[in-house]
Enzyme design. Sequence first.
Site, PDB file in Angstrom:
ATOM      1  N   LYS A  29      -2.101 -10.942  -9.178  1.00 34.84           N
ATOM      2  CA  LYS A  29      -3.382 -11.572  -8.895  1.00 34.84           C
ATOM      3  C   LYS A  29      -4.538 -10.720  -9.416  1.00 34.84           C
ATOM      4  O   LYS A  29      -4.388  -9.518  -9.634  1.00 34.84           O
ATOM      5  CB  LYS A  29      -3.521 -11.787  -7.388  1.00 34.84           C
ATOM      6  CG  LYS A  29      -3.584 -10.496  -6.603  1.00 34.84           C
ATOM      7  CD  LYS A  29      -4.106 -10.708  -5.199  1.00 34.84           C
ATOM      8  CE  LYS A  29      -4.201  -9.374  -4.488  1.00 34.84           C
ATOM      9  NZ  LYS A  29      -4.999  -9.339  -3.294  1.00 34.84           N
TER      10      LYS A  29
ATOM     11  N   LYS B 127       0.839  -1.209   0.000  1.00 35.66           N
ATOM     12  CA  LYS B 127       0.000   0.000   0.000  1.00 35.66           C
ATOM     13  C   LYS B 127       0.874   1.259   0.000  1.00 35.66           C
ATOM     14  O   LYS B 127       0.564   2.228  -0.684  1.00 35.66           O
ATOM     15  CB  LYS B 127      -0.916   0.038   1.231  1.00 35.66           C
ATOM     16  CG  LYS B 127      -1.981  -1.022   1.225  1.00 35.66           C
ATOM     17  CD  LYS B 127      -3.136  -0.635   0.309  1.00 35.66           C
ATOM     18  CE  LYS B 127      -4.290  -1.577   0.455  1.00 35.66           C
ATOM     19  NZ  LYS B 127      -4.699  -2.420  -0.562  1.00 35.66           N
TER      20      LYS B 127
ATOM     21  N   LYS C  75      -9.688  -6.118  -7.349  1.00 36.10           N
ATOM     22  CA  LYS C  75     -10.875  -5.313  -7.610  1.00 36.10           C
ATOM     23  C   LYS C  75     -10.512  -4.007  -8.288  1.00 36.10           C
ATOM     24  O   LYS C  75     -11.296  -3.454  -9.037  1.00 36.10           O
ATOM     25  CB  LYS C  75     -11.598  -5.039  -6.300  1.00 36.10           C
ATOM     26  CG  LYS C  75     -12.300  -6.269  -5.781  1.00 36.10           C
ATOM     27  CD  LYS C  75     -13.005  -5.998  -4.479  1.00 36.10           C
ATOM     28  CE  LYS C  75     -13.795  -7.234  -4.063  1.00 36.10           C
ATOM     29  NZ  LYS C  75     -14.300  -7.138  -2.703  1.00 36.10           N
TER      30      LYS C  75
END
Length: 336
Positions: free
Chosen positions: A201, A118, A204
């Site tokens: 991966k 992040k 969203k």
Amino acid sequence: MNFLKIMMDTVVSGIRSTGNLHLGNYFGAVKNFLKMQKENNCYFFIADYHSLTTHPKPDDLHGNIKQVLAEYLACGIDPEKATVFIQSDVPEVTELYLLLNMNAYVGELERTTSFKEKIRKHPDNINAGLLTYPVLMAADIIIHRANKVPVGKDQEQHLEMTRRFARRFNTIYEVDYFPEPDAYNFGMELIKIPGLDGSGKMGKSEGNGVFLADTPADIRKKVMRAVTDAGPTSPGQEPSEPVKNLFTLMNVVSDPSTVSYFKEKHASCEIRYGELKKQLAEDIIKVTEPIHARINDILADNGFLAKVVREGAEKARASASKTVMDVREIIGYRPF
Ligand code: TRP
């Protein structure tokens, strides 16, 4: 609690309400929820407190939660069998989170892979909620004293931290109160579903996903645009990363015979990626279409959704408040 429930394993898992469910959520988590809900004491929830780390607009928050809830139910999660609830309907979890935070060290939180990622991706929004994300997740799980947590590979480290926090609590207070829960996938490897963009991966927000709410036309378009390579040049050559990813997807949605057909074609340098993608798209649609069809019906039935959420919150709060009461007692809070 009835006798059967005492004998059963307790299962907890959650999904953040930050966008529609995609194939990664489905195969990494939800599909296992369906298998587990029959024989375990299951708590499945929408992690809407966790979703606040990305600052959703107040006008969007409710819709996001409702969408994921409808998608959960459309997949076949059955509120008669599992406790289905919204995280923020069970504020007891925030108390346990606060209490666990006192024994979670900034150093270990800063070293968490998801936190470091992040920082790298969003250096302008490194809030304390992100830092303590694993503590809230641990609270979600151990507040029901769960043993099993069906999640994808990306959550493995968070689960390790959950075990550590549970163990630490037991050690500090010299109790054997919290079980150490395991990431669970029926004895098989945890699943990582790759995206269609050739690396990493499915996510969203990565723009590389196939969503359960996508129409068949959307899915065909996305899969046909998936990244591949210029094709194998020597027999038996190892597929490149983007092509391997398509095979991984095929492994979860297609017949084994289909997978081996295309693997052989690749090995003999005769593969046509267009043909593989067409087949992959159709096999994905076979999985998503029945779910897609149910999502809108469920979204339109507000009475049903309200009932599910109300009953779920009631059951989850009963279990959570019992734990928080015990924990207060263990920590040393006494009535006057
Ligand atoms: N961190 C999980 C994810 O990103 C969501 C989550 C929050 C969760 N609390 C949980 C998963 C508790 C399992 C158990 O997908």
